[in-house]
Motif scaffolding. Structure first.
Motif, PDB file in Angstrom:
ATOM      1  N   GLY A  54      98.907  13.456 102.902  1.00 40.82           N
ATOM      2  CA  GLY A  54      98.564  14.590 103.746  1.00 40.82           C
ATOM      3  C   GLY A  54      99.805  15.353 104.151  1.00 40.82           C
ATOM      4  O   GLY A  54     100.924  14.980 103.802  1.00 40.82           O
ATOM      5  N   VAL A  55      99.596  16.433 104.915  1.00 46.52           N
ATOM      6  CA  VAL A  55     100.702  17.288 105.331  1.00 46.52           C
ATOM      7  C   VAL A  55     100.379  17.927 106.676  1.00 46.52           C
ATOM      8  O   VAL A  55      99.209  18.176 106.986  1.00 46.52           O
ATOM      9  CB  VAL A  55     101.011  18.363 104.258  1.00 46.52           C
ATOM     10  N   GLU A  56     101.422  18.159 107.468  1.00 51.39           N
ATOM     11  CA  GLU A  56     101.318  18.890 108.729  1.00 51.39           C
ATOM     12  C   GLU A  56     102.480  19.869 108.754  1.00 51.39           C
ATOM     13  O   GLU A  56     103.576  19.547 108.314  1.00 51.39           O
ATOM     14  CB  GLU A  56     101.400  17.934 109.917  1.00 51.39           C
ATOM     15  N   SER A  57     102.232  21.067 109.291  1.00 54.43           N
ATOM     16  CA  SER A  57     103.274  22.083 109.246  1.00 54.43           C
ATOM     17  C   SER A  57     103.223  22.987 110.461  1.00 54.43           C
ATOM     18  O   SER A  57     102.143  23.338 110.938  1.00 54.43           O
ATOM     19  CB  SER A  57     103.103  22.922 107.974  1.00 54.43           C
ATOM     20  N   ALA A  58     104.404  23.344 110.949  1.00 58.70           N
ATOM     21  CA  ALA A  58     104.545  24.325 112.028  1.00 58.70           C
ATOM     22  C   ALA A  58     105.655  25.268 111.602  1.00 58.70           C
ATOM     23  O   ALA A  58     106.781  24.843 111.364  1.00 58.70           O
ATOM     24  CB  ALA A  58     104.894  23.640 113.343  1.00 58.70           C
ATOM     25  N   ARG A  59     105.334  26.538 111.471  1.00 55.16           N
ATOM     26  CA  ARG A  59     106.325  27.499 110.996  1.00 55.16           C
ATOM     27  C   ARG A  59     106.576  28.547 112.066  1.00 55.16           C
ATOM     28  O   ARG A  59     105.787  29.459 112.242  1.00 55.16           O
ATOM     29  CB  ARG A  59     105.850  28.140 109.701  1.00 55.16           C
ATOM     30  N   GLU A  60     107.670  28.394 112.755  1.00 59.45           N
ATOM     31  CA  GLU A  60     108.114  29.344 113.766  1.00 59.45           C
ATOM     32  C   GLU A  60     109.548  29.722 113.419  1.00 59.45           C
ATOM     33  O   GLU A  60     109.888  29.783 112.242  1.00 59.45           O
ATOM     34  CB  GLU A  60     108.006  28.722 115.165  1.00 59.45           C
ATOM     35  N   GLU A  61     110.389  29.918 114.429  1.00 57.85           N
ATOM     36  CA  GLU A  61     111.800  30.215 114.163  1.00 57.85           C
ATOM     37  C   GLU A  61     112.428  29.082 113.350  1.00 57.85           C
ATOM     38  O   GLU A  61     113.144  29.315 112.388  1.00 57.85           O
ATOM     39  CB  GLU A  61     112.565  30.400 115.475  1.00 57.85           C
ATOM     40  N   VAL A  62     112.140  27.853 113.752  1.00 54.25           N
ATOM     41  CA  VAL A  62     112.501  26.677 112.972  1.00 54.25           C
ATOM     42  C   VAL A  62     111.204  26.143 112.403  1.00 54.25           C
ATOM     43  O   VAL A  62     110.270  25.854 113.146  1.00 54.25           O
ATOM     44  CB  VAL A  62     113.184  25.599 113.843  1.00 54.25           C
ATOM     45  N   GLY A  63     111.120  26.047 111.091  1.00 56.62           N
ATOM     46  CA  GLY A  63     109.920  25.531 110.451  1.00 56.62           C
ATOM     47  C   GLY A  63     110.046  24.047 110.220  1.00 56.62           C
ATOM     48  O   GLY A  63     111.119  23.554 109.862  1.00 56.62           O
ATOM     49  N   ILE A  64     108.949  23.335 110.441  1.00 55.60           N
ATOM     50  CA  ILE A  64     108.927  21.901 110.182  1.00 55.60           C
ATOM     51  C   ILE A  64     107.659  21.589 109.405  1.00 55.60           C
ATOM     52  O   ILE A  64     106.554  21.910 109.846  1.00 55.60           O
ATOM     53  CB  ILE A  64     108.958  21.073 111.477  1.00 55.60           C
ATOM     54  N   THR A  65     107.836  20.987 108.246  1.00 58.29           N
ATOM     55  CA  THR A  65     106.707  20.507 107.458  1.00 58.29           C
ATOM     56  C   THR A  65     106.927  19.028 107.210  1.00 58.29           C
ATOM     57  O   THR A  65     108.000  18.624 106.769  1.00 58.29           O
ATOM     58  CB  THR A  65     106.593  21.262 106.120  1.00 58.29           C
ATOM     59  N   VAL A  66     105.902  18.239 107.503  1.00 57.51           N
ATOM     60  CA  VAL A  66     105.967  16.802 107.274  1.00 57.51           C
ATOM     61  C   VAL A  66     104.888  16.454 106.262  1.00 57.51           C
ATOM     62  O   VAL A  66     103.703  16.727 106.488  1.00 57.51           O
ATOM     63  CB  VAL A  66     105.744  16.005 108.576  1.00 57.51           C
ATOM     64  N   SER A  67     105.302  15.901 105.141  1.00 59.86           N
ATOM     65  CA  SER A  67     104.330  15.403 104.172  1.00 59.86           C
ATOM     66  C   SER A  67     104.378  13.888 104.197  1.00 59.86           C
ATOM     67  O   SER A  67     105.427  13.290 104.445  1.00 59.86           O
ATOM     68  CB  SER A  67     104.605  15.949 102.767  1.00 59.86           C
ATOM     69  N   TYR A  68     103.220  13.280 103.959  1.00 61.89           N
ATOM     70  CA  TYR A  68     103.086  11.830 104.043  1.00 61.89           C
ATOM     71  C   TYR A  68     102.779  11.262 102.669  1.00 61.89           C
ATOM     72  O   TYR A  68     101.979  11.829 101.917  1.00 61.89           O
ATOM     73  CB  TYR A  68     101.979  11.469 105.038  1.00 61.89           C
ATOM     74  N   TRP A  69     103.419  10.127 102.382  1.00 58.09           N
ATOM     75  CA  TRP A  69     103.347   9.526 101.057  1.00 58.09           C
ATOM     76  C   TRP A  69     103.185   8.017 101.156  1.00 58.09           C
ATOM     77  O   TRP A  69     103.680   7.397 102.084  1.00 58.09           O
ATOM     78  CB  TRP A  69     104.611   9.864 100.264  1.00 58.09           C
ATOM     79  N   SER A  70     102.530   7.455 100.171  1.00 57.32           N
ATOM     80  CA  SER A  70     102.279   6.012 100.189  1.00 57.32           C
ATOM     81  C   SER A  70     103.528   5.193  99.876  1.00 57.32           C
ATOM     82  O   SER A  70     103.661   4.070 100.354  1.00 57.32           O
ATOM     83  CB  SER A  70     101.160   5.657  99.202  1.00 57.32           C
ATOM     84  N   ASP A  71     104.455   5.765  99.085  1.00 50.15           N
ATOM     85  CA  ASP A  71     105.620   4.977  98.666  1.00 50.15           C
ATOM     86  C   ASP A  71     106.767   5.902  98.252  1.00 50.15           C
ATOM     87  O   ASP A  71     106.578   7.097  98.038  1.00 50.15           O
ATOM     88  CB  ASP A  71     105.241   4.038  97.516  1.00 50.15           C
ATOM     89  N   LEU A  72     107.952   5.323  98.141  1.00 45.71           N
ATOM     90  CA  LEU A  72     109.142   6.100  97.783  1.00 45.71           C
ATOM     91  C   LEU A  72     109.087   6.632  96.355  1.00 45.71           C
ATOM     92  O   LEU A  72     109.595   7.721  96.082  1.00 45.71           O
ATOM     93  CB  LEU A  72     110.402   5.247  97.986  1.00 45.71           C
ATOM     94  N   GLU A  73     108.485   5.905  95.448  1.00 46.18           N
ATOM     95  CA  GLU A  73     108.377   6.367  94.061  1.00 46.18           C
ATOM     96  C   GLU A  73     107.559   7.658  93.979  1.00 46.18           C
ATOM     97  O   GLU A  73     107.905   8.578  93.225  1.00 46.18           O
ATOM     98  CB  GLU A  73     107.773   5.286  93.166  1.00 46.18           C
ATOM     99  N   SER A  74     106.489   7.762  94.757  1.00 41.86           N
ATOM    100  CA  SER A  74     105.676   8.985  94.780  1.00 41.86           C
ATOM    101  C   SER A  74     106.498  10.165  95.289  1.00 41.86           C
ATOM    102  O   SER A  74     106.395  11.279  94.768  1.00 41.86           O
ATOM    103  CB  SER A  74     104.446   8.792  95.663  1.00 41.86           C
ATOM    104  N   ILE A  75     107.333   9.938  96.297  1.00 43.72           N
ATOM    105  CA  ILE A  75     108.208  10.987  96.818  1.00 43.72           C
ATOM    106  C   ILE A  75     109.189  11.427  95.743  1.00 43.72           C
ATOM    107  O   ILE A  75     109.408  12.630  95.532  1.00 43.72           O
ATOM    108  CB  ILE A  75     108.955  10.501  98.079  1.00 43.72           C
ATOM    109  N   LYS A  76     109.760  10.490  95.042  1.00 41.86           N
ATOM    110  CA  LYS A  76     110.714  10.794  93.966  1.00 41.86           C
ATOM    111  C   LYS A  76     110.037  11.627  92.865  1.00 41.86           C
ATOM    112  O   LYS A  76     110.610  12.597  92.374  1.00 41.86           O
ATOM    113  CB  LYS A  76     111.260   9.484  93.392  1.00 41.86           C
ATOM    114  N   GLN A  77     108.831  11.259  92.498  1.00 39.03           N
ATOM    115  CA  GLN A  77     108.103  12.009  91.463  1.00 39.03           C
ATOM    116  C   GLN A  77     107.769  13.422  91.939  1.00 39.03           C
ATOM    117  O   GLN A  77     107.844  14.371  91.161  1.00 39.03           O
ATOM    118  CB  GLN A  77     106.841  11.253  91.061  1.00 39.03           C
ATOM    119  N   TRP A  78     107.403  13.576  93.210  1.00 38.07           N
ATOM    120  CA  TRP A  78     107.121  14.905  93.750  1.00 38.07           C
ATOM    121  C   TRP A  78     108.368  15.772  93.732  1.00 38.07           C
ATOM    122  O   TRP A  78     108.333  16.928  93.352  1.00 38.07           O
ATOM    123  CB  TRP A  78     106.550  14.792  95.159  1.00 38.07           C
TER     124      TRP A  78
END
Length: 113
Positions: free
Chosen positions: A55-79
């Motif tokens: 999943g993902v959550e995002s707030a975009r203002e002057e400073v934008g922050i997007t947090v994506s959630y992943w099951s494991d580090l390998e999935s993050i690496k592939q993304w």
């Protein structure tokens, strides 16, 4: 957004019981949209198709922050290595961001109201 719960918390990702991982992308944008909004939507849709995406959550203002959630580090690496995502990263450095920071964290505990 993807993996959402009921309408009261529809802006929050519906993550599983920990542990899982969070990729925290904090940015300072350049002026104007210049295709940024469209690409942001496209990247969330593409990420949602990737193995391990939670999943993902995002707030975009002057400073934008997007947090994506992943099951494991390998999935993050592939993304990170996804061809379309690499193109968006390159365009971001060239057009959309004055600066950014990426942090990867293991979520050990979560709770909410």
């Amino acid at each position: 957004m993807s993996n959402l719960t009921d309408s009261k918390s529809s802006l929050f990702a519906n993550t599983p019981k920990p542990p899982y991982y969070a990729v925290i992308f904090t940015s300072l944008r350049t002026q104007g949209d210049d295709g940024y909004g469209e690409m942001a939507v496209k990247m969330v849709e593409l990420a949602a198709q990737q193995s391990g995406f939670l999943g993902v959550e995002s707030a975009r203002e002057e400073v934008g922050i997007t947090v994506s959630y992943w099951s494991d580090l390998e999935s993050i690496k592939q993304w990170k290595a996804n061809t379309e995502h690499l193109k968006a990263q390159r365009t971001g450095r060239e057009r959309w961001y004055d600066s950014y920071q990426v942090r990867i964290a293991k979520v050990e505990r979560d709770y909410g109201f």
